[in-house]
Each structure stands twice: as C-alpha cells, then as structure tokens.
Write a protein that holds these residues in place. Sequence first.
Motif, PDB file in Angstrom:
ATOM      1  N   LYS A  25     -56.231 -42.889   0.917  1.00  0.00           N
ATOM      2  CA  LYS A  25     -55.130 -42.668   1.740  1.00  0.00           C
ATOM      3  C   LYS A  25     -55.709 -42.553   3.090  1.00  0.00           C
ATOM      4  O   LYS A  25     -54.993 -43.353   4.192  1.00  0.00           O
ATOM      5  N   SER A  26     -56.838 -42.184   3.358  1.00  0.00           N
ATOM      6  CA  SER A  26     -57.487 -42.002   4.864  1.00  0.00           C
ATOM      7  C   SER A  26     -57.775 -43.383   5.209  1.00  0.00           C
ATOM      8  O   SER A  26     -57.596 -43.814   6.466  1.00  0.00           O
ATOM      9  N   PHE A  27     -58.443 -44.380   4.355  1.00  0.00           N
ATOM     10  CA  PHE A  27     -58.659 -45.802   4.811  1.00  0.00           C
ATOM     11  C   PHE A  27     -57.400 -46.381   5.159  1.00  0.00           C
ATOM     12  O   PHE A  27     -57.466 -47.243   5.997  1.00  0.00           O
ATOM     13  N   GLN A  28     -56.407 -46.144   4.092  1.00  0.00           N
ATOM     14  CA  GLN A  28     -55.128 -46.794   4.442  1.00  0.00           C
ATOM     15  C   GLN A  28     -54.552 -46.361   5.974  1.00  0.00           C
ATOM     16  O   GLN A  28     -54.038 -47.171   6.643  1.00  0.00           O
ATOM     17  N   LYS A  29     -54.633 -45.246   6.224  1.00  0.00           N
ATOM     18  CA  LYS A  29     -54.191 -44.518   7.476  1.00  0.00           C
ATOM     19  C   LYS A  29     -54.989 -45.448   8.514  1.00  0.00           C
ATOM     20  O   LYS A  29     -54.256 -45.484   9.814  1.00  0.00           O
TER      21      LYS A  29
END
Length: 433
Positions: A25-29
């Motif tokens: 999710k952090s990479f997506q962010k």
Amino acid sequence: MKYKKIFFISPPFYSHFNPLLVLAKSFQKYGAEVTFGCSIEFKEKILEENLAFYEIDISSNKNTGKAENTIQPDTERIRLEEFFESTKKGAVETLITQSRHRKADMLYNPDELIDKIKLIDDSLAADLYVVDILSYSVTLSLYALSLPFITFCPPHPNTIPKKGDYFNVPRNWPEAITIKEEELRRLEQVSTQTQREFTEVFNHIITRNKSLKKINNAFSLVSDIAVIYNYFDFNNSDKQEEQPKKLFIGNSFKAATLDGKWLEKIETKEKIIMITLGTFLSNRKDVLEKLILGVREIYPSALLIISAGSHVEELKKYSSPNTIIEGFIPQIALMPYVDTVVFHGGCNTLTEAIYYGKKMIILPFSSDQFNIAYDIEKNRLGSVLDPNNFSKQELANAFNDTEEISKESLQYWKSISRKRGADYAAKQIVEID
C-alpha cells in the motif's frame, strides 16, 4: 520514477502477509502500480486494499490465522505437530526440527515456480518484484531469471546469515535460555547440512543460466538493490549509500480502531495485561494456562486479555469479568490501551508494542524469537522467560523488572518506529534513479 510497476509475492503465512500488504500500500501511495501475488485464501483482503490480486501458490504449508485450523495437506499437518512437540523439548530441539523441515516448507517446487514467474513477467512486465526472505523458491526463481527484486525481511535481521554465521542458529541467547555446548554443536551441524542441501539445489538451477555465478549460501542470497528489514537498527547497520541498501523500518502494520464492545470491556481498568503467543504458538495450551493462573495470582484486579487460538473453549473455564479469553483478539486495536504485553517474541507483536511504547515480557520458543528476546533484554526494553521452565516467582520478577525498564530507551525506539514505517521504505525505493 524507475520502478512504476511492482509485483509483490507473498507467502501464505498470516504473520508475513500482513506486513507485506502494508508495504504494498505504501508503494501504491507513492505512485507505483502494484499487483499482489498470493494464494487464494488472501484474495479478499488484497482486494479490500484496492490492490490487483494475482493467484500464485508458493508453499504447500499455509497459515491463514490459526495455523492448526488451516486446511492443508496431511504431510504439512504432521510437520506442524512435530514442530509443536519439539517446542516442549526446548530451544535446540525446536530449532533442529525447524531446520530439518526447511526444505519441505520453504523450497517449494522451484522448477515449477520459475515457469510461473516467467509467465507473470511475460504478461505483466513488472519493473520490480518484492519477495519475502522466507520465500526461498521465489528468490531463487527471480535470481535465475535475472529479474530485479527487493528482499523484505519481516523476521529478525539475523535470519539472513552473515559470513561465519549458521542459518537458524541464534548469534546470541537471552539469559533465561540455557544452552549446553554439546547441544549448540549439534544444532550447528544440522544447520550446516540444511544450508548445504539448499545451496546445492540453488546452484543446480542457477548453473543453467550461463551468465550467473554459483552462490556460497542459499540463505544469504538477497536483492542487490535493497533489503527492507521490518525491525529496529539496534546495531547501527542501516546502509543507504551501499548496494544493496539496508533499510530498517521498525513497523509495517495498519493501525486499527477498537469497537464499542471492546471499549466497554476495558474502560475504568487501571491495569491491562495482554497474553498472545501468535497464530502458531497459541497451540501451547499448557503455557497459556500457566500464564493465566500466574498473572491472576500476581495481579488479582488487573484486566487480563488472552488470545487462545483453537484452545479457547478449553481455557474458557478461567474466564471472569477480569479475564477475557478469546480465540482471536483485535491485537493491534487493543495495543494502545495495554500496559504490558506477554508474548512469544514474534516480530509483528514486537513492532506493535514498541510503536505504542508498551512494557514487554517475552517467552521465546523458536525461529528468530531468541534473537529478538536477546535484543530486547540487551536494550532494557523488557524481560525474558523460558516458556518451558518458568516459576510463578520468576513470572512475578519479570513483571517487577518491567517496572524498571529504561523508559528513555523505550521512548527513543518508539519515536524511531513512528518515523520509519513502510512509507519510509517505499519512498527510499521509488526515489532510486
């Protein structure tokens, strides 16, 4: 942005899946297009986070919440029972059993997996892969196919052995765990044999690609781009300017809110103690029972919350207004309200406890838990007990000792945890030129 399309490959283990999902999710962010590969049991959770799901099985062994209740082949159940029995015999027997199980547990159909990952790469053309350190077949496949990947290490950093170290042999032991020299030599011999077997399998496959060199230790094979540790840099090992980068993040979990029913249960309680031995080790009903009885005697008026796993019905006889026993508890949501956490030394619970600045008592059974317990003891962040050999007095002493822990040290690592989460690691990677 160099890495626009990132493919995560997660083992079907609840305790490894969750931190990987948060990292994804952090990479997506930060703008990456993320696809998350895992077994079908985790599809719903992945879709709930608005990530693309790709079904891929990378292990015949699974743990989707309560290990002994997960549907899996008889061979895996037999190995699981062997593991539980070995924990009753002590640290060395447990680590020897785990070492002997590694090839079956964590080197799952490497030839078949290479074909699967080549198919993924041909169809999705990912710029980068993220692989869990315990997914050895995946690491082998990515290396053999010369695909760019990052290693994610959710357990203790010593899970990746340095030169001169033995795989699955703690570098240091907490004081409560007594190891005889002859036992340690036997463990080192088994470790050496397991390492040799793994490395031979790796090199047999690697040599098919004429451009790749053989490796010296399969367990030390990691990304040449970056290794992300879901742990604390207790030994000043963070190296961002080197290759691979070494990033210590201190937490990779999603905060949760406690619902109204639980809030009613814990309100007006002056002292709250949580007992949780993780999804696997909650099988040790005897230790849970001993802890319940011991804590009830030491703190009669405290609120005691126990995660009992599949033994919840057998332990319900100890329930009372001040003793809550559930098969599953909302651990992350409860953590801010707890005073002391009594647990097995698992990395997820450790990072949650330090993030919220909680006192800790650790009872290490297996794997990296001895290394984690040693770090907590050394840094005066908590107390350690031998899960198979602690008395009521030793339990009482451990609680007393937690009152004397270094509050300054706990607050320091709490601040580090809050500064360095999954977002920190993702930002470091996406900014690579």
